[in-house]
Design an enzyme around this catalytic site. Structure first.
Site, PDB file in Angstrom:
ATOM      1  N   ASN A 207      33.289  40.842  42.963  1.00  0.00           N
ATOM      2  CA  ASN A 207      33.822  41.824  41.864  1.00  0.00           C
ATOM      3  C   ASN A 207      32.659  42.351  41.254  1.00  0.00           C
ATOM      4  O   ASN A 207      31.356  41.980  41.471  1.00  0.00           O
ATOM      5  CB  ASN A 207      34.737  41.476  40.967  1.00  0.00           C
ATOM      6  CG  ASN A 207      34.362  40.075  40.181  1.00  0.00           C
ATOM      7  OD1 ASN A 207      33.165  40.453  39.337  1.00  0.00           O
ATOM      8  ND2 ASN A 207      34.873  38.900  40.359  1.00  0.00           N
TER       9      ASN A 207
ATOM     10  N   LYS B 131      31.373  35.246  62.720  1.00  0.00           N
ATOM     11  CA  LYS B 131      31.415  36.727  62.419  1.00  0.00           C
ATOM     12  C   LYS B 131      32.711  37.517  63.151  1.00  0.00           C
ATOM     13  O   LYS B 131      32.766  37.330  64.257  1.00  0.00           O
ATOM     14  CB  LYS B 131      30.362  37.454  62.578  1.00  0.00           C
ATOM     15  CG  LYS B 131      30.541  38.941  62.053  1.00  0.00           C
ATOM     16  CD  LYS B 131      29.110  39.822  62.450  1.00  0.00           C
ATOM     17  CE  LYS B 131      29.262  41.168  62.137  1.00  0.00           C
ATOM     18  NZ  LYS B 131      28.292  42.058  62.502  1.00  0.00           N
TER      19      LYS B 131
ATOM     20  N   ASP C  13      42.395  28.035  38.737  1.00  0.00           N
ATOM     21  CA  ASP C  13      42.065  28.718  37.402  1.00  0.00           C
ATOM     22  C   ASP C  13      41.404  27.592  36.314  1.00  0.00           C
ATOM     23  O   ASP C  13      41.678  26.699  36.081  1.00  0.00           O
ATOM     24  CB  ASP C  13      43.350  28.819  36.731  1.00  0.00           C
ATOM     25  CG  ASP C  13      42.958  29.912  35.357  1.00  0.00           C
ATOM     26  OD1 ASP C  13      41.838  29.446  34.608  1.00  0.00           O
ATOM     27  OD2 ASP C  13      43.644  30.963  35.213  1.00  0.00           O
TER      28      ASP C  13
ATOM     29  N   LYS D 140      47.440  36.496  27.298  1.00  0.00           N
ATOM     30  CA  LYS D 140      46.549  35.673  27.986  1.00  0.00           C
ATOM     31  C   LYS D 140      46.273  34.653  27.382  1.00  0.00           C
ATOM     32  O   LYS D 140      45.955  33.373  27.861  1.00  0.00           O
ATOM     33  CB  LYS D 140      45.331  36.644  28.480  1.00  0.00           C
ATOM     34  CG  LYS D 140      44.454  35.604  29.587  1.00  0.00           C
ATOM     35  CD  LYS D 140      43.654  36.577  30.403  1.00  0.00           C
ATOM     36  CE  LYS D 140      44.419  37.650  31.181  1.00  0.00           C
ATOM     37  NZ  LYS D 140      43.559  38.331  32.009  1.00  0.00           N
TER      38      LYS D 140
END
Ligand code: C5P
Length: 406
Positions: free
Chosen positions: A213, A292, A311, A346
Site C-alpha cells: 500500500n 512466477k 491483527d 476503531k
C-alpha cells in the site's frame, strides 16, 4: 524547520582533518535557527580558516585567549556565559586529554573549564585515527569525561583520511545535527522502552509480485525519532520503506504482516509503550505461488484467493501486560472519511486506550499531517504540521497519560 530556534551554541574546533566537516555542521546549525559562535584552537586553524567559519556563522571567530576585542579582556568568560551548549567538533584526542586534566592554556580549553558546569552543557564529537581512538588512554579519558558531566556523542566507523578503516571518524554533520536537536528535547520518556511499527507490509503473490500500500513510513519513523529524542529506548519494526533509521533507534526490517507480528510480539513483552503506525495489509494471497505465475494465452486473469492477516495491534493489546496497564498501546487509523466516528469505533474494537486518526490519502508520503486523538474522554485535534512536530506532541501526550499526576 527551526528545531534550534533561540539556541545559542558555541561551536569549538580543535585540530584534526575533520575540521572540514565543521563548516557544514556550522551551516546546518544556523539553518535550524541557532546562533553559532565559533571558537577555534591554533591547531584547528591549520585545517580550516577562521574566515570560512566567520562567513558561515556570520559572527567573528575567536581563537585566542588574548583577544583584545572584549572590553574586559575575558573572552573565556563572556563566550561561555550566554551559551545553551558548547559543542566541540571535532574533538581531538589531545583536546580530550586536556579537558580531562582541566588544563586551560588556550581559549577553547580555558572556556570549557570556565563554563558554569550545571548551566552550560558540554558535548564532544571525537575525531581521530582508529588506533588513537582505541588506545586505552583515550578510552579512559572518554569514560572520565562522561563522569565529569560531558556528553560524548560517539564516533563513526569507516574509511579514514589516514587511509585506514575503523572507528574514530567524526560523526557526519547531519548526525551531529540530529544529536544536537535531540539533546534539547525534554526527556519525557527517559528510562522507558518504546516499540513502534511503521510503513506498509508486502504480501507476496509469487516470487516477483506482491500486494502493498501507499504508506511511506514517515509518520512512524518520526514517532520513533521523537520517542528517542525524549530519552526512550526505541525499537522500530519497519515494513519495506526507503527511509534512514533515526539516530539511536534499533530497527528491525520485515516484509509481511506475519513477519511483523513475529518481530513485534517478543519486543512487546518488555516494552512500556507500543505505537502501531504500520499500515498492515488486511489480507494476503492465500497461497503465494513458488514460481512466477505466467500468462497462459487464454486472456483470463488468474484467480487469487485471500486470507485475513493477523491483527498485530489487537493481538498485542489483548496481552496480559497491555490489559494490566504495564504496556500502553496506541493505535492509528488511516481513514478516507468520517474520521471521528471511525476512529472512535476503531479504538473500542482494538481495545486500546489511545487511538490516533488521520486522513490516509491526504498524508501518505507527505512530510506533514493532521491528527485526531481519541481516548475515553473524547477527541482532540492536532492541526496540520510537520510529522516530526506532531510526533513530538504525540509523545508528550503519551507521556502525560503515563504520569497523569506529575
Ligand atoms: O484495522 P485497521 O487496519 O484500520 O487498524 C489500524 C491500526 O491497527 C493501526 O494502528 C495498525 O498499525 C494496526 N493494525 C495492525 N495489524 C493489522 C491491521 C492493523 O497492527 N493486521
Amino acid at each position: 524547520m527551526n528545531d534550534l530556534a533561540g539556541k545559542h551554541i558555541v561551536l569549538g574546533l580543535s585540530g584534526g582533518i575533520a575540521c572540514y566537516k565543521a563548516a557544514e555542521l556550522c551551516r546546518a546549525l544556523v539553518k535550524q535557527g541557532a546562533t553559532v559562535q565559533v571558537v577555534m584552537t591554533e591547531a584547528a586553524a591549520q585545517f580550516i580558516t577562521p574566515v570560512t567559519m566567520q562567513a558561515l556563522s556570520n559572527r567573528p571567530v575567536y581563537d585566542s585567549q588574548w583577544d583584545r576585542r572584549e572590553p574586559n579582556n575575558m573572552p573565556h568568560i563572556n563566550l561561555s556565559r550566554g551559551a545553551d551548549a558548547i559543542l566541540v567538533a571535532p574533538c581531538s584526542a589531545d583536546f580530550m586529554a586536556k579537558l580531562l586534566h582541566g588544563r586551560a592554556d588556550d581559549l577553547l580549553s580555558l572556556m570549557c573549564l570556565a563554563r558554569p558546569i550545571d548551566k552550560v552543557p558540554l558535548l564532544l564529537a571525537p575525531a581521530m585515527n582508529r588506533e588513537m581512538w582505541a588506545h586505552p588512554a583515550t578510552q579512559r579519558n572518554m569514560v572520565q569525561l562522561a563522569a565529569d558531566g560531558a556528553h560524548i556523542l560517539g564516533v563513526g566507523t569507516g574509511f579514514q583520511a589516514c587511509g585506514e578503516t575503523g572507528d574514530g571518524r567524526m560523526l557526519e554533520p547531519p548526525e551531529l545535527l540530529e544529536d544536537m536537536i535531540a539533546f534539547f528535547q525534554p526527556k519525557l520518556l527517559s528510562g522507558r522502552k518504546v516499540l513502534v511499527t511503521a510503513g506498509p507490509t508486502f504480501e507476496a503473490i509469487d516470487p516477483v509480485r506482491g500486494m502493498t500500500n501507499l504508506s511511506s513510513g514517515k509518520m512512524g519513523f518520526a514517532i520513533a525519532r521523537a520517542a528517542r529524542e525524549a530519552g526512550a529506548e526505541v525499537t522500530l519494526v519497519a515494513g519495506p520503506v526507503s527511509l534512514p533509521t533515526p539516530r539511536g533507534v534499533m530497527r528491525i526490517d520485515v516484509q509481511s504482516a506475519r513477519d511483523m507480528l513475529q518481530a513485534t510480539e517478543p519486543q512487546a513483552r518488555s516494552a512500556d509503550i507500543f505505537i502501531a503506525t504500520a499500515a498492515v495489509a488486511d489480507w494476503r494471497p492465500a497461497a503465494a505461488s513458488e514460481q512466477k505465475i505466467k500468462k497462459d494465452g487464454s486472456g483470463r486473469a488468474p484467480r487469487l484467493e485471500f486470507t485475513e492477516n493477523p491483527d498485530i495491534l489487537a493481538t498485542v493489546a489483548q496481552s496480559p501486560r497491555a490489559k494490566s496497564g504495564a504496556l500502553f498501546c496506541v493505535g492509528f487509523a488511516a481513514e478516507s472519511h468520517n474520521l471521528v466516528a471511525n476512529a472512535q469505533a476503531k479504538r473500542l474494537r482494538k481495545g486500546v486506550p489511545l487511538l490516533v486518526g488521520n486522513i490516509g490519502p491526504a498524508t501518505f508520503g507527505a512530510d506533514d499531517n493532521a491528527l485526531l486523538l481519541v481516548d475515553e474522554e473524547g477527541t482532540q485535534e492536532m492541526p496540520r504540521a510537520r510529522k516530526l512536530q506532531l510526533a513530538r506532541a504525540l509523545v508528550a501526550q503519551i507521556a502525560n497519560r503515563l504520569h497523569p499526576h506529575r
